[in-house]
Design a protein around this motif. Structure first.
Motif, short mmCIF file in Angstrom:
data_model
loop_
_atom_site.label_atom_id
_atom_site.label_comp_id
_atom_site.label_asym_id
_atom_site.label_seq_id
_atom_site.Cartn_x
_atom_site.Cartn_y
_atom_site.Cartn_z
N SER A 1 -88.25 61.42 43.46
CA SER A 1 -87.64 62.46 42.62
C SER A 1 -86.88 63.47 43.47
O SER A 1 -85.76 63.86 43.15
CB SER A 1 -88.71 63.16 41.78
OG SER A 1 -89.76 63.66 42.58
N ASN A 2 -87.48 63.91 44.59
CA ASN A 2 -86.78 64.82 45.50
C ASN A 2 -85.52 64.17 46.05
O ASN A 2 -84.45 64.79 46.10
CB ASN A 2 -87.70 65.21 46.67
CG ASN A 2 -88.43 66.52 46.41
OD1 ASN A 2 -88.65 66.89 45.27
ND2 ASN A 2 -88.80 67.20 47.46
N LEU B 1 -82.70 63.97 43.45
CA LEU B 1 -82.10 65.27 43.16
C LEU B 1 -81.18 65.72 44.28
O LEU B 1 -80.08 66.23 44.04
CB LEU B 1 -83.19 66.32 42.93
CG LEU B 1 -83.96 66.19 41.60
CD1 LEU B 1 -85.18 67.10 41.61
CD2 LEU B 1 -83.07 66.51 40.42
N ILE C 1 -85.85 72.67 45.22
CA ILE C 1 -86.44 71.33 45.26
C ILE C 1 -87.26 71.11 46.53
O ILE C 1 -88.42 70.73 46.48
CB ILE C 1 -85.34 70.25 45.14
CG1 ILE C 1 -84.70 70.33 43.76
CG2 ILE C 1 -85.92 68.86 45.38
CD1 ILE C 1 -83.41 69.55 43.66
N SER D 1 -90.61 73.03 47.08
CA SER D 1 -91.64 72.91 46.06
C SER D 1 -92.56 71.73 46.33
O SER D 1 -93.21 71.22 45.42
CB SER D 1 -91.00 72.75 44.67
OG SER D 1 -90.25 71.55 44.61
N ASP E 1 -86.87 65.19 53.19
CA ASP E 1 -85.83 65.91 52.45
C ASP E 1 -84.60 66.12 53.33
O ASP E 1 -83.46 65.97 52.88
CB ASP E 1 -86.35 67.27 51.97
CG ASP E 1 -87.46 67.13 50.94
OD1 ASP E 1 -87.42 66.16 50.16
OD2 ASP E 1 -88.37 67.97 50.93
N LEU F 1 -84.86 60.81 38.40
CA LEU F 1 -86.06 61.50 37.92
C LEU F 1 -86.80 60.65 36.89
O LEU F 1 -88.03 60.51 36.95
CB LEU F 1 -85.68 62.84 37.30
CG LEU F 1 -85.40 64.01 38.24
CD1 LEU F 1 -85.01 65.25 37.44
CD2 LEU F 1 -86.61 64.31 39.10
N ILE G 1 -92.95 65.58 37.62
CA ILE G 1 -91.81 66.48 37.85
C ILE G 1 -92.27 67.92 37.68
O ILE G 1 -92.87 68.28 36.66
CB ILE G 1 -90.67 66.18 36.86
CG1 ILE G 1 -90.31 64.68 36.91
CG2 ILE G 1 -89.45 67.03 37.18
CD1 ILE G 1 -89.93 64.18 38.28
N GLN H 1 -88.44 71.64 40.40
CA GLN H 1 -87.52 70.51 40.45
C GLN H 1 -86.56 70.52 39.27
O GLN H 1 -85.37 70.24 39.41
CB GLN H 1 -88.30 69.19 40.49
CG GLN H 1 -88.95 68.89 41.83
CD GLN H 1 -89.71 67.58 41.80
OE1 GLN H 1 -90.43 67.30 40.85
NE2 GLN H 1 -89.55 66.78 42.83
#
Length: 318
Positions: free
Chosen positions: A97-98, A101, A140, A143, A157, A263, A274, A278
């Motif tokens: 998900s990270n 995004l 993002i 978190s 990341d 996502l 989530i 995010q």
């Protein structure tokens, strides 16, 4: 262009964005099942072969000249080697998900790179967009522990961010040579060159990695083929074709759907949860891309141009 044909292209672009979004999930599965760089090099090589097979059917394959070859090697290094290296390493260390995004920053980073290297004009809306986009990424990546904290920032990341930045820089090189070399053919050559370089890197970074490749399940290999052929090969060809038909701006707007599908895929297939930061980060990136890429400005400009002739005609009739 007839509306029916335009809507067909839009539907194809939505399909591509879904494929690219879900490809983040596929890549996450692959790099956690096999040695990261080894499977990445094989996946990219499979995509390259798929592109050349498709282009050969339409008799679009030819050898590049010396100038085109230099651009292929340079763009291939940034677009394939660096992009896929950092993306695979990043997704092995962060959530899908990270990753999805952060990849949504693509159009925004392209705007920054174009300003730095192509001297394109930067307007106030674009500056606002850049601030919004990077603010979204800050939400993002900070978190990771369920709350806003610098401890949430991971190397994964950072690697994903570097992957999209190097790819954005490669677009400058692709643009400079696109007048003589079809972008779809260039994609094939870049994937082929990049896969070979990634393979040699994997031999040193992951000794014995090839021995672990045959141990994957049938399900994982189906995911591998879908990632290589549908998302990487066919997806890029459809997107490049759409750019030539409806323009860069209209095509780029659809990239905003990429993180959304990533996502959705992370929740459905990986069971990831989530978080509120995010979601907030996604909204910041979405509006940041619309402003920062110039898509919103161009859309409003084109809308005004379409209305002007009708308006002038009405004035004459009065």
């Amino acid at each position: 262009m007839p509306k029916a044909q335009k809507y067909k292209i839009y539907l194809l672009l939505v399909f591509v964005m879904a494929a690219w979004g879900f490809n983040v999930i596929a890549t996450k599965i692959l790099v956690t099942t096999f040695p990261t760089l080894t499977i990445t090099s094989i996946r990219v090589f499979t995509a390259a072969i798929s592109v050349f097979l498709i282009l050969s059917i339409f008799k679009m394959v030819r050898l590049p000249n010396k100038k085109e070859l230099r651009y292929i090697l340079a763009a291939g290094f940034f677009n394939v080697v660096c992009h896929h290296f950092f993306l695979s390493m990043g997704l092995a260390k962060t959530t899908a998900s990270n990753g999805g995004l952060i990849l949504g920053l693509g159009p925004l980073l392209s705007t920054i790179v174009a300003f730095l290297f192509l001297k394109s004009r930067v307007t106030i809306p674009k500056i606002v967009g850049i601030i919004l986009g990077f603010s979204g990424v800050a939400f993002i990546v900070a978190s990771g522990n369920g709350g806003l904290s610098l401890r949430g920032i991971s190397n994964g990341d950072l690697f994903v961010f570097l992957s999209i930045f190097t790819q954005s820089y490669s677009f400058v090189l692709i643009k400079k040579i696109s007048n003589t070399l079809d972008p779809r053919l260039m994609t094939g050559y870049m994937l082929l060159f990049g896969s070979i370089v990634l393979f040699f890197i994997s031999l040193f970074a992951e000794p014995g990695g090839l021995k672990k490749i045959p141990h994957g399940s049938l399900e994982v290999w189906m995911i591998f083929l879908a990632s290589a052929v549908i998302a990487t090969a066919i997806g890029h060809m459809i997107y490049n074709s759409a750019i030539g038909k409806v323009g860069v701006t209209e095509s780029a707007i659809f990239i905003n759907l990429n993180p959304f599908f990533a996502l959705v895929g992370a929740v459905l297939f990986l069971g990831e949860k989530i978080s509120s930061p995010q979601i907030l980060g996604f909204l910041f990136i979405l509006f940041g891309v619309l402003f920062g890429s110039g898509a919103l400005e161009e859309f409003l400009h084109q809308s005004r141009l379409k209305k002007m002739p009708a308006h002038r005609g009405n004035v004459k009739n009065l």
